[in-house]
Design a protein around this motif. Structure first.
Motif, short mmCIF file in Angstrom:
data_model
loop_
_atom_site.label_atom_id
_atom_site.label_comp_id
_atom_site.label_asym_id
_atom_site.label_seq_id
_atom_site.Cartn_x
_atom_site.Cartn_y
_atom_site.Cartn_z
N LEU A 40 0.82 -1.21 0.00
CA LEU A 40 0.00 0.00 0.00
C LEU A 40 0.85 1.26 0.00
O LEU A 40 0.56 2.22 -0.70
N ILE A 41 1.92 1.26 0.78
CA ILE A 41 2.81 2.42 0.82
C ILE A 41 3.48 2.63 -0.54
O ILE A 41 3.67 3.75 -0.98
N ILE A 98 -4.27 -7.84 -3.03
CA ILE A 98 -5.43 -8.63 -3.44
C ILE A 98 -5.37 -9.99 -2.77
O ILE A 98 -4.38 -10.71 -2.88
N PHE A 99 -6.46 -10.33 -2.06
CA PHE A 99 -6.60 -11.63 -1.43
C PHE A 99 -7.72 -12.35 -2.17
O PHE A 99 -8.91 -12.06 -1.94
N PHE A 107 -7.40 -4.51 -1.03
CA PHE A 107 -7.13 -3.23 -0.37
C PHE A 107 -6.39 -2.37 -1.37
O PHE A 107 -5.48 -2.84 -2.04
N LYS A 108 -6.81 -1.10 -1.49
CA LYS A 108 -6.08 -0.19 -2.37
C LYS A 108 -6.14 1.21 -1.79
O LYS A 108 -7.02 1.54 -1.00
N VAL A 109 -5.16 2.02 -2.18
CA VAL A 109 -5.08 3.40 -1.72
C VAL A 109 -5.81 4.27 -2.73
O VAL A 109 -5.57 4.18 -3.93
N VAL A 110 -6.72 5.11 -2.24
CA VAL A 110 -7.43 6.06 -3.08
C VAL A 110 -7.30 7.45 -2.46
O VAL A 110 -7.09 7.58 -1.26
N THR A 111 -7.43 8.46 -3.29
CA THR A 111 -7.36 9.84 -2.80
C THR A 111 -8.78 10.35 -2.57
O THR A 111 -9.61 10.33 -3.47
N ARG A 112 -9.03 10.76 -1.34
CA ARG A 112 -10.33 11.35 -1.00
C ARG A 112 -10.25 12.84 -1.36
O ARG A 112 -9.32 13.54 -0.97
N PHE A 168 -11.23 -0.95 1.17
CA PHE A 168 -11.37 -2.39 1.00
C PHE A 168 -12.58 -2.66 0.12
O PHE A 168 -13.66 -2.11 0.34
N THR A 169 -12.40 -3.51 -0.87
CA THR A 169 -13.49 -3.93 -1.73
C THR A 169 -13.65 -5.43 -1.57
O THR A 169 -12.72 -6.19 -1.87
N PRO A 170 -14.79 -5.88 -1.05
CA PRO A 170 -14.96 -7.32 -0.86
C PRO A 170 -15.04 -8.07 -2.18
O PRO A 170 -15.51 -7.53 -3.18
#
Length: 91
Positions: free
Chosen positions: A37-38, A44-45, A51-56, A80-82
């Motif tokens: 992530l850093i 991806i599991f 899990f991914k980093v997005v800009t709010r 997190f996207t299931p």
């Protein structure tokens, strides 16, 4: 589930002999996800999700004490996207 519970599950399901070994596995997985992530990658599991980093985006907020409108700057967050299987089980 707490870390202790997860370590116990890893120990039992992976057939490890000690909690120390299971905790090392747990720590290694979390550290690998953090590093990905850093580094700007996603983690991806398969069968669970990703899990991914997005800009709010920058947005307006309100101070609850005074009611004053304030500016909340943009920031990076982990999302997190299931996965398909998890969504199907939960719905």
């Amino acid at each position: 589930m707490t870390k202790a519970g997860m370590v116990e599950q890893i120990k039992r399901k992976a057939g490890l002999s000690t909690k120390v070994a299971a905790e090392k596995v747990y720590d290694a997985v979390l550290e690998s996800v953090r590093e990905a992530l850093i580094g700007g990658d996603s983690a991806i599991f398969t069968g669970l999700g990703s899990f991914k980093v997005v800009t709010r985006a920058e947005r307006a907020g309100r101070n609850p004490g005074t009611g004053e409108i304030i500016r909340i700057p943009s920031c990076n967050v982990v999302r997190f996207t299931p996965g398909k299987k998890i969504r199907a089980i939960l719905n």
